[in-house]
Design a protein around this motif. Structure first.
Motif, PDB file in Angstrom:
ATOM      1  N   MET A   1      12.258 -36.496   6.913  1.00 16.46           N
ATOM      2  CA  MET A   1      12.205 -35.583   5.601  1.00 16.46           C
ATOM      3  C   MET A   1      11.844 -36.372   4.644  1.00 16.46           C
ATOM      4  O   MET A   1      12.193 -37.490   4.451  1.00 16.46           O
ATOM      5  CB  MET A   1      13.737 -34.805   5.344  1.00 16.46           C
ATOM      6  N   ARG A   2      11.244 -35.691   3.570  1.00 16.66           N
ATOM      7  CA  ARG A   2      10.861 -36.298   2.585  1.00 16.66           C
ATOM      8  C   ARG A   2      11.221 -35.784   1.278  1.00 16.66           C
ATOM      9  O   ARG A   2      11.458 -34.442   1.217  1.00 16.66           O
ATOM     10  CB  ARG A   2       9.281 -36.662   2.264  1.00 16.66           C
ATOM     11  N   HIS A   3      11.436 -36.425   0.111  1.00 14.72           N
ATOM     12  CA  HIS A   3      11.837 -35.714  -1.151  1.00 14.72           C
ATOM     13  C   HIS A   3      10.773 -35.522  -2.232  1.00 14.72           C
ATOM     14  O   HIS A   3       9.955 -36.660  -2.197  1.00 14.72           O
ATOM     15  CB  HIS A   3      13.008 -36.600  -1.827  1.00 14.72           C
ATOM     16  N   ILE A   4      10.737 -34.700  -2.941  1.00 17.88           N
ATOM     17  CA  ILE A   4       9.508 -34.342  -3.647  1.00 17.88           C
ATOM     18  C   ILE A   4      10.043 -34.336  -5.072  1.00 17.88           C
ATOM     19  O   ILE A   4      11.077 -33.409  -5.405  1.00 17.88           O
ATOM     20  CB  ILE A   4       8.696 -32.994  -3.542  1.00 17.88           C
ATOM     21  N   TYR A   5       9.658 -34.973  -6.241  1.00 14.07           N
ATOM     22  CA  TYR A   5      10.071 -34.891  -7.509  1.00 14.07           C
ATOM     23  C   TYR A   5       8.900 -34.587  -8.323  1.00 14.07           C
ATOM     24  O   TYR A   5       8.012 -35.381  -8.207  1.00 14.07           O
ATOM     25  CB  TYR A   5      10.763 -36.405  -7.850  1.00 14.07           C
ATOM     26  N   ARG A   6       8.985 -33.382  -9.175  1.00 15.23           N
ATOM     27  CA  ARG A   6       7.791 -33.064  -9.963  1.00 15.23           C
ATOM     28  C   ARG A   6       8.233 -33.537 -11.299  1.00 15.23           C
ATOM     29  O   ARG A   6       9.137 -33.656 -11.951  1.00 15.23           O
ATOM     30  CB  ARG A   6       7.818 -31.623 -10.283  1.00 15.23           C
ATOM     31  N   CYS A   7       7.322 -34.763 -11.488  1.00  8.90           N
ATOM     32  CA  CYS A   7       7.474 -35.898 -12.832  1.00  8.90           C
ATOM     33  C   CYS A   7       6.577 -35.324 -13.949  1.00  8.90           C
ATOM     34  O   CYS A   7       5.442 -35.240 -13.798  1.00  8.90           O
ATOM     35  CB  CYS A   7       7.246 -37.114 -12.380  1.00  8.90           C
ATOM     36  N   PRO A   8       7.159 -35.026 -15.018  1.00  9.03           N
ATOM     37  CA  PRO A   8       6.396 -34.470 -16.198  1.00  9.03           C
ATOM     38  C   PRO A   8       5.508 -35.574 -16.659  1.00  9.03           C
ATOM     39  O   PRO A   8       6.352 -36.847 -16.791  1.00  9.03           O
ATOM     40  CB  PRO A   8       7.473 -33.920 -16.925  1.00  9.03           C
ATOM     41  N   LEU A   9       4.491 -35.475 -17.058  1.00 10.25           N
ATOM     42  CA  LEU A   9       3.907 -36.490 -17.838  1.00 10.25           C
ATOM     43  C   LEU A   9       4.072 -36.310 -19.439  1.00 10.25           C
ATOM     44  O   LEU A   9       3.934 -35.317 -19.915  1.00 10.25           O
ATOM     45  CB  LEU A   9       2.331 -36.487 -17.526  1.00 10.25           C
ATOM     46  N   ARG A  10       4.230 -37.337 -20.011  1.00  2.00           N
ATOM     47  CA  ARG A  10       4.374 -37.550 -21.758  1.00  2.00           C
ATOM     48  C   ARG A  10       3.306 -37.964 -22.176  1.00  2.00           C
ATOM     49  O   ARG A  10       2.723 -39.009 -21.723  1.00  2.00           O
ATOM     50  CB  ARG A  10       5.888 -38.198 -21.787  1.00  2.00           C
ATOM     51  N   TRP A  11       2.996 -37.423 -23.589  1.00  2.00           N
ATOM     52  CA  TRP A  11       1.881 -37.838 -24.137  1.00  2.00           C
ATOM     53  C   TRP A  11       2.047 -39.557 -24.728  1.00  2.00           C
ATOM     54  O   TRP A  11       0.978 -40.299 -24.291  1.00  2.00           O
ATOM     55  CB  TRP A  11       2.091 -37.187 -25.654  1.00  2.00           C
ATOM     56  N   SER A  12       3.201 -39.885 -24.619  1.00  2.00           N
ATOM     57  CA  SER A  12       3.363 -41.431 -25.014  1.00  2.00           C
ATOM     58  C   SER A  12       3.259 -41.995 -23.855  1.00  2.00           C
ATOM     59  O   SER A  12       3.208 -43.362 -23.844  1.00  2.00           O
ATOM     60  CB  SER A  12       4.910 -41.444 -25.470  1.00  2.00           C
ATOM     61  N   ASP A  13       3.072 -41.700 -22.738  1.00  2.00           N
ATOM     62  CA  ASP A  13       2.853 -42.516 -21.401  1.00  2.00           C
ATOM     63  C   ASP A  13       1.360 -42.815 -21.345  1.00  2.00           C
ATOM     64  O   ASP A  13       0.910 -43.577 -20.609  1.00  2.00           O
ATOM     65  CB  ASP A  13       2.865 -41.474 -20.276  1.00  2.00           C
ATOM     66  N   MET A  14       0.593 -42.288 -22.078  1.00  2.00           N
ATOM     67  CA  MET A  14      -0.870 -42.583 -22.232  1.00  2.00           C
ATOM     68  C   MET A  14      -1.293 -43.775 -23.045  1.00  2.00           C
ATOM     69  O   MET A  14      -0.570 -44.017 -24.172  1.00  2.00           O
ATOM     70  CB  MET A  14      -1.792 -41.395 -22.729  1.00  2.00           C
ATOM     71  N   ASP A  15      -2.123 -44.528 -22.496  1.00  2.00           N
ATOM     72  CA  ASP A  15      -2.406 -45.856 -23.228  1.00  2.00           C
ATOM     73  C   ASP A  15      -3.904 -45.675 -23.922  1.00  2.00           C
ATOM     74  O   ASP A  15      -4.497 -44.469 -23.971  1.00  2.00           O
ATOM     75  CB  ASP A  15      -2.633 -47.112 -22.130  1.00  2.00           C
ATOM     76  N   LEU A  72       8.871 -39.331  -1.944  1.00  2.00           N
ATOM     77  CA  LEU A  72       9.788 -40.390  -1.647  1.00  2.00           C
ATOM     78  C   LEU A  72      10.342 -40.164  -0.278  1.00  2.00           C
ATOM     79  O   LEU A  72      10.839 -39.068   0.054  1.00  2.00           O
ATOM     80  CB  LEU A  72      10.725 -40.241  -2.834  1.00  2.00           C
ATOM     81  N   TRP A  73      10.523 -41.239   0.277  1.00  2.00           N
ATOM     82  CA  TRP A  73      11.085 -41.283   1.670  1.00  2.00           C
ATOM     83  C   TRP A  73      11.639 -42.813   2.056  1.00  2.00           C
ATOM     84  O   TRP A  73      11.262 -43.836   1.093  1.00  2.00           O
ATOM     85  CB  TRP A  73      10.192 -40.795   2.898  1.00  2.00           C
ATOM     86  N   VAL A  74      12.675 -42.831   2.841  1.00  2.00           N
ATOM     87  CA  VAL A  74      13.185 -44.262   3.285  1.00  2.00           C
ATOM     88  C   VAL A  74      12.678 -44.804   4.544  1.00  2.00           C
ATOM     89  O   VAL A  74      12.108 -44.216   5.462  1.00  2.00           O
ATOM     90  CB  VAL A  74      14.723 -43.947   3.528  1.00  2.00           C
TER      91      VAL A  74
END
Length: 136
Positions: A1-15, A72-74
């Motif tokens: 089984m795998r775990h899914i995380y929905r990760c928000p992108l933030r404006w400050s993450d941009m270079d 994500l998985w182990v």
């Protein structure tokens, strides 16, 4: 089984180049790992620390209002560590493949510790040896 995380992108993450900065991906992996480990539902002075990260950047991720998926998985469970593999992706693109070696840690004694039977049982549910995200 795998775990899914929905990760928000933030404006400050941009270079300055207009895409998510490569260093930010480590924070994304941390967020996914914390979300995954919180599924155990236990609170104690037992925790974990990161012993190693490996990360392969596959393509640029441009900032947008929608989250990116982190799968994500182990891939390995040892007596006193386990390896988590990840893919940061959308349905049609993989941006990052990564792996983290995690060491269980007793914050009260300030020492690494062995994986408990309950932790091993939890990790086994997410074990997938068939594919490691990053070759060791």
């Amino acid at each position: 089984m795998r775990h899914i995380y929905r990760c928000p992108l933030r404006w400050s993450d941009m270079d300055a180049y207009g895409h998510v900065n490569n260093a930010i991906f480590l924070r994304y992996l941390e967020e996914a790992r914390i979300d995954f480990l919180s599924l155990r539902g236990t609170e104690s002075k037992q925790g974990s620390v990161v012993a190693r990260h490996e990360i392969d950047y596959k393509r640029q991720l441009v900032h947008r209002p929608t989250p990116v998926d982190i799968e994500l998985w182990v891939t390995q469970i040892r007596a006193a560590s386990f390896t988590v593999s990840y893919e940061v992706k959308d349905a049609d693109a993989i941006y990052v493949k990564a792996a983290t070696v995690v060491v269980p840690f007793d914050f009260e004694t300030q020492h690494p510790r062995r994986i408990t039977d309950a932790e091993r049982e939890f990790l086994e549910k997410y074990r997938d040896d068939a594919e490691e995200a990053v070759a060791a």
